[in-house]
Design a protein around this motif. Structure first.
Motif, PDB file in Angstrom:
ATOM      1  N   SER A   1      -7.562   2.279  17.242  1.00  0.00           N
ATOM      2  CA  SER A   1      -7.205   1.526  18.450  1.00  0.00           C
ATOM      3  C   SER A   1      -6.542   0.194  18.107  1.00  0.00           C
ATOM      4  N   ARG A   2      -6.736  -0.287  16.898  1.00  0.00           N
ATOM      5  CA  ARG A   2      -6.132  -1.537  16.440  1.00  0.00           C
ATOM      6  C   ARG A   2      -4.842  -1.297  15.654  1.00  0.00           C
ATOM      7  N   GLY A   3      -4.412  -0.035  15.581  1.00  0.00           N
ATOM      8  CA  GLY A   3      -3.180   0.288  14.871  1.00  0.00           C
ATOM      9  C   GLY A   3      -3.337   0.485  13.380  1.00  0.00           C
ATOM     10  N   ILE A   4      -4.565   0.599  12.913  1.00  0.00           N
ATOM     11  CA  ILE A   4      -4.807   0.835  11.488  1.00  0.00           C
ATOM     12  C   ILE A   4      -4.571   2.312  11.197  1.00  0.00           C
ATOM     13  N   GLN A   5      -3.730   2.570  10.206  1.00  0.00           N
ATOM     14  CA  GLN A   5      -3.388   3.943   9.837  1.00  0.00           C
ATOM     15  C   GLN A   5      -4.072   4.396   8.554  1.00  0.00           C
ATOM     16  N   THR A   6      -4.470   3.435   7.724  1.00  0.00           N
ATOM     17  CA  THR A   6      -5.149   3.755   6.470  1.00  0.00           C
ATOM     18  C   THR A   6      -6.322   2.812   6.297  1.00  0.00           C
ATOM     19  N   LEU A   7      -7.477   3.389   5.981  1.00  0.00           N
ATOM     20  CA  LEU A   7      -8.669   2.608   5.697  1.00  0.00           C
ATOM     21  C   LEU A   7      -9.010   2.712   4.217  1.00  0.00           C
ATOM     22  N   TYR A   8      -9.571   1.647   3.690  1.00  0.00           N
ATOM     23  CA  TYR A   8     -10.034   1.603   2.311  1.00  0.00           C
ATOM     24  C   TYR A   8     -11.521   1.258   2.305  1.00  0.00           C
TER      25      TYR A   8
ATOM     26  N   GLY B   1      -6.719  -1.399   6.591  1.00  0.00           N
ATOM     27  CA  GLY B   1      -7.949  -2.161   6.747  1.00  0.00           C
ATOM     28  C   GLY B   1      -9.003  -1.632   5.797  1.00  0.00           C
ATOM     29  N   ALA B   2     -10.138  -2.287   5.777  1.00  0.00           N
ATOM     30  CA  ALA B   2     -11.242  -1.872   4.909  1.00  0.00           C
ATOM     31  C   ALA B   2     -12.532  -1.836   5.703  1.00  0.00           C
ATOM     32  N   ILE B   3     -13.360  -0.885   5.339  1.00  0.00           N
ATOM     33  CA  ILE B   3     -14.720  -0.820   5.868  1.00  0.00           C
ATOM     34  C   ILE B   3     -15.625  -1.398   4.794  1.00  0.00           C
ATOM     35  N   ARG B   4     -16.480  -2.305   5.205  1.00  0.00           N
ATOM     36  CA  ARG B   4     -17.363  -2.972   4.247  1.00  0.00           C
ATOM     37  C   ARG B   4     -18.805  -3.003   4.766  1.00  0.00           C
ATOM     38  N   LEU B   5     -19.720  -3.174   3.831  1.00  0.00           N
ATOM     39  CA  LEU B   5     -21.131  -3.406   4.151  1.00  0.00           C
ATOM     40  C   LEU B   5     -21.686  -2.331   5.098  1.00  0.00           C
ATOM     41  N   VAL B   6     -21.396  -1.084   4.783  1.00  0.00           N
ATOM     42  CA  VAL B   6     -21.870   0.052   5.577  1.00  0.00           C
ATOM     43  C   VAL B   6     -23.328   0.314   5.227  1.00  0.00           C
ATOM     44  N   ALA B   7     -24.167   0.367   6.251  1.00  0.00           N
ATOM     45  CA  ALA B   7     -25.593   0.597   6.011  1.00  0.00           C
ATOM     46  C   ALA B   7     -26.231   1.272   7.221  1.00  0.00           C
TER      47      ALA B   7
ATOM     48  N   SER C   1      -7.231  -1.856  -4.851  1.00  0.00           N
ATOM     49  CA  SER C   1      -7.195  -3.256  -5.260  1.00  0.00           C
ATOM     50  C   SER C   1      -8.287  -3.488  -6.298  1.00  0.00           C
ATOM     51  N   LEU C   2      -7.919  -3.402  -7.548  1.00  0.00           N
ATOM     52  CA  LEU C   2      -8.909  -3.569  -8.606  1.00  0.00           C
ATOM     53  C   LEU C   2      -9.533  -4.958  -8.585  1.00  0.00           C
ATOM     54  N   ALA C   3      -8.831  -5.935  -8.012  1.00  0.00           N
ATOM     55  CA  ALA C   3      -9.373  -7.293  -7.897  1.00  0.00           C
ATOM     56  C   ALA C   3     -10.609  -7.328  -7.004  1.00  0.00           C
ATOM     57  N   GLU C   4     -10.795  -6.317  -6.168  1.00  0.00           N
ATOM     58  CA  GLU C   4     -11.958  -6.230  -5.285  1.00  0.00           C
ATOM     59  C   GLU C   4     -13.246  -5.878  -6.040  1.00  0.00           C
ATOM     60  N   LEU C   5     -13.112  -5.287  -7.212  1.00  0.00           N
ATOM     61  CA  LEU C   5     -14.268  -4.751  -7.928  1.00  0.00           C
ATOM     62  C   LEU C   5     -14.962  -5.823  -8.761  1.00  0.00           C
ATOM     63  N   ILE C   6     -15.519  -6.800  -8.039  1.00  0.00           N
ATOM     64  CA  ILE C   6     -16.266  -7.892  -8.658  1.00  0.00           C
ATOM     65  C   ILE C   6     -17.587  -8.062  -7.914  1.00  0.00           C
ATOM     66  N   GLY C   7     -18.476  -8.807  -8.495  1.00  0.00           N
ATOM     67  CA  GLY C   7     -19.759  -9.075  -7.832  1.00  0.00           C
ATOM     68  C   GLY C   7     -20.493  -7.795  -7.499  1.00  0.00           C
ATOM     69  N   ILE C   8     -20.979  -7.690  -6.258  1.00  0.00           N
ATOM     70  CA  ILE C   8     -21.760  -6.506  -5.879  1.00  0.00           C
ATOM     71  C   ILE C   8     -20.905  -5.243  -5.810  1.00  0.00           C
TER      72      ILE C   8
ATOM     73  N   MET D   1     -11.777   4.058  -2.520  1.00  0.00           N
ATOM     74  CA  MET D   1     -11.357   5.257  -1.791  1.00  0.00           C
ATOM     75  C   MET D   1     -10.490   4.863  -0.617  1.00  0.00           C
ATOM     76  N   ARG D   2      -9.798   5.858  -0.063  1.00  0.00           N
ATOM     77  CA  ARG D   2      -8.997   5.611   1.139  1.00  0.00           C
ATOM     78  C   ARG D   2      -9.098   6.833   2.039  1.00  0.00           C
ATOM     79  N   LYS D   3      -8.729   6.588   3.307  1.00  0.00           N
ATOM     80  CA  LYS D   3      -8.674   7.657   4.301  1.00  0.00           C
ATOM     81  C   LYS D   3      -7.522   7.379   5.231  1.00  0.00           C
ATOM     82  N   SER D   4      -6.683   8.387   5.412  1.00  0.00           N
ATOM     83  CA  SER D   4      -5.582   8.282   6.367  1.00  0.00           C
ATOM     84  C   SER D   4      -6.119   8.575   7.761  1.00  0.00           C
ATOM     85  N   LEU D   5      -5.744   7.738   8.710  1.00  0.00           N
ATOM     86  CA  LEU D   5      -6.181   7.924  10.095  1.00  0.00           C
ATOM     87  C   LEU D   5      -5.046   8.434  10.980  1.00  0.00           C
TER      88      LEU D   5
END
Length: 152
Positions: A102-109, A72-78, A131-138, A145-149
């Protein structure tokens, strides 16, 4: 001091989430981009818009996107500007990671803003091109980055 991570559902919660995102992420970092409070990604299946409160007061936001494959990914952290640098970001990160597990996610990006690299490193994240395709717009200048959970 009591933190609560809330899945945003009510109009009042949405308003708080958008106020924080707009002031911290857009006015603060991307003033040239129009913030879209009705962006469809916030309500897409598997995406969880979240609000962190401290003693009932909204102080932070994030969105957890569950990709459905153990990642999964964490986005719009503020965190509200006046509350930054006081450990609230760590509290937000810890609670989002707990929800992800709790949702079964083992790796976060994450697509980390350059000025947030220290925050993510302090929480155990590592540089990783996911995912280099993610690096657009803002996210064009972000560092992936990633983190193993899997290890508690």
């Amino acid at each position: 001091m009591t933190y609560t991570l809330i899945l945003v559902e009510t109009s009042r919660q949405w308003e708080a989430l958008h106020d924080i995102r707009h002031s911290v992420l857009f006015e603060g970092r991307h003033a040239d981009v129009v913030y879209d409070a009705n962006h469809p990604d916030d309500r897409a299946a598997g995406n969880l818009p979240l609000l962190l409160t401290r003693d009932g007061e909204p102080i932070g936001t994030a969105r957890l996107d569950d990709f459905g494959d153990g990642t999964g990914a964490i986005r719009l952290v503020a965190i509200v500007v006046s509350m930054q640098g006081q450990g609230h970001g760590r509290a937000l990160g810890d609670r989002v990671e707990e929800l992800a597990r709790s949702r079964g996610i083992q790796t976060l990006y994450v697509n980390a803003a350059p000025e947030a690299l220290g925050y993510y490193r302090a929480l155990g994240w590592e540089r990783y091109d996911w995912s280099l395709a993610e690096l657009i717009g803002i996210a064009a200048d972000c560092v992936q980055m990633r983190k193993s959970l899997t290890v508690l």
